[in-house]
Design an enzyme around this catalytic site. Sequence first.
Site, PDB file in Angstrom:
ATOM      1  N   ALA A  17       0.833  -1.209   0.000  1.00 58.79           N
ATOM      2  CA  ALA A  17       0.000   0.000   0.000  1.00 58.79           C
ATOM      3  C   ALA A  17       0.864   1.254   0.000  1.00 58.79           C
ATOM      4  CB  ALA A  17      -0.930  -0.013   1.216  1.00 58.79           C
ATOM      5  N   LYS A  79      -2.843 -14.488 -15.123  1.00 56.57           N
ATOM      6  CA  LYS A  79      -4.026 -15.059 -14.474  1.00 56.57           C
ATOM      7  C   LYS A  79      -5.262 -14.749 -15.313  1.00 56.57           C
ATOM      8  CE  LYS A  79      -6.820 -14.305 -10.315  1.00 56.57           C
ATOM      9  NZ  LYS A  79      -6.941 -13.586  -9.043  1.00 56.57           N
ATOM     10  N   THR A 347      -8.936  -9.068  -3.956  1.00 53.69           N
ATOM     11  CA  THR A 347      -9.416  -7.694  -4.066  1.00 53.69           C
ATOM     12  C   THR A 347      -8.594  -6.656  -3.288  1.00 53.69           C
ATOM     13  OG1 THR A 347     -11.037  -8.403  -2.404  1.00 53.69           O
ATOM     14  CG2 THR A 347     -11.818  -8.124  -4.655  1.00 53.69           C
TER      15      THR A 347
END
Length: 510
Positions: A17, A79, A347
């Site tokens: 983050a 993916k 997510t």
Amino acid sequence: MSDSRIRNIVIVGGGTAGWMAAAAFAKVLGADYAIRLVESEQIGTVGVGEATVPHLKLFNNLLGIDEIEFVRRVQGTFKLGIQFNDWGQPGDSYIHGFGELGRMLGLLPFHQYWIRAAQLGLAADLGEYSLNTLAAPRGKFMASASDVPASSPLANIAYAYHFDSGLYAKLLREYAEARGVRRTEGRIAQVRQRAGDGFVQAVVLESGEAIEGELFIDCSGFRGLLIEQTLHAGYDDWTHWLPCDRALAVACEKVGPPTSYTRSTARAAGWQWRIPLQHRTGNGHVYSSAHLSDDEAAATLLAHLDGKALGEPRPLRFTTGLRRKTWDRNVVALGLASGFMEPLESTSIYLIQSGISRLLNLFPRQGFSPVLIERYNAQTRFECERIRDFLILHYHATQRRDTPFWNQCRTMDIPASLKDNIALFRDSGRFFREGEEMFAQVSWVQVMIGQGIVPTGYHPLVDQLPPKELEAFMQHVQRVIADCVEAMPAHEAFIARCCQAAPAGAPMAA
Ligand SMILES: Cc1cc2nc3c(=O)[nH]c(=O)nc-3n(C[C@H](O)[C@H](O)[C@H](O)COP(=O)(O)OP(=O)(O)OC[C@H]3O[C@@H](n4cnc5c(N)ncnc54)[C@H](O)[C@@H]3O)c2cc1C
């Protein structure tokens, strides 16, 4: 009159983050802002987070990071979706593939025709009509082709990445530091607040150095050093809907070519992930501590690895939920500091990206207008609640009766918003994506049908296509998809040709 413009931004934390925020701010906000990042190697980072959603490509594009170089640097693989095994009931398997499902016909999405065709016995499995779902278990992958007609499924292939998140943070750190972000190593021992309104003024390191700023980005992980420990923003606990609260993560040796999908296998009290990277395979067991002991969880995880474990399983504890305010006064929380939902649909990194872009959109010109803050918090809540519902769907829409965990999930009360969506879909296959919610109709449709929610009705316009034409349409779509998948290269060959990572220890390209 004093100038209350934001000039100094302090980012607390150097995990995924912190460095995503630093890189994006350095790129977008430019030289008018001084950006500092404080992190403590002694505390370290969570260091898991290996599967993503297709949106990450946009983030890297914004930064101007070359995709090939990125995949090489992070030991990445591609993916096409997630394979869910044993979720509906033991033995079941379906794939939530990214990208299109079939082909729209007039006003209606493809699945409306599929529902009718299935009722008439004219349809194959839903996955046969998705390029990603068909290609993934066959070990295929390619990026979108530019030399095919725009209408070809090969012209627009949606995909995400599997990667080593530590290497990604390292790449972003290089990127951000090269653009002027100043990193400070050290442990924050104290947070200084302004008298009266409690705005954060400075973080004070153990060394005594005080780092001042006007805007603080809390990327300090689960502890929420500023948003919770200092400002006490509060936390909405969603454990009653998503009861898993622990995870064990372990990498194992790579055995065979990397799959072009993430695998999620339901277990007695949770689920196990398998994420292939170029050099190893990531694994983890997410489980409910009320239903399973840590020892049992570890034994299950280790019993289901492809190859030799590369170390001991690493324990992680979490409480699923969301901060009541993710922006409070002059602190914006991103990543684990803002809340957490288990990695079932990968997510978390997406939510960091989305928080960054939301903050940049609502960035204050002067001071901290409550209107901007309220809008930020409302949008964050909406986005997280819709993702929460999508995750609950996986647990709730099950026919499993084999363990207390699954019985609890199957029979629990669910949020009204999810109840409404399931009822609408069951009635006639309708689903409406609301506002800026993350998952599109195709995602909800694949998971609902994959989990055994089969609509009883369908849209009346479907009946305008006589059964013979419906059959021909279904067969045509299926054939086009199958031909495209046939033409795709093997995932491993694609990586070897385009983006093979350098062997460990080799110097990286600049
Ligand atoms: C089991 C599990 C699996 C996951 N899998 C996925 C996945 O597949 N896909 C996905 O998108 N996401 C996944 N995630 C989420 C993902 O790991 C996180 O979103 C991501 O790592 C961001 O973490 P962070 O940067 O917020 O926090 P952290 O990695 O915890 O970083 C916190 C930072 O704050 C610093 N810090 C804290 N306190 C202080 C202090 N006092 N002084 C100085 N510095 C301090 C630390 O040093 C560190 O640099 C997963 C999470 C878990 C728990």
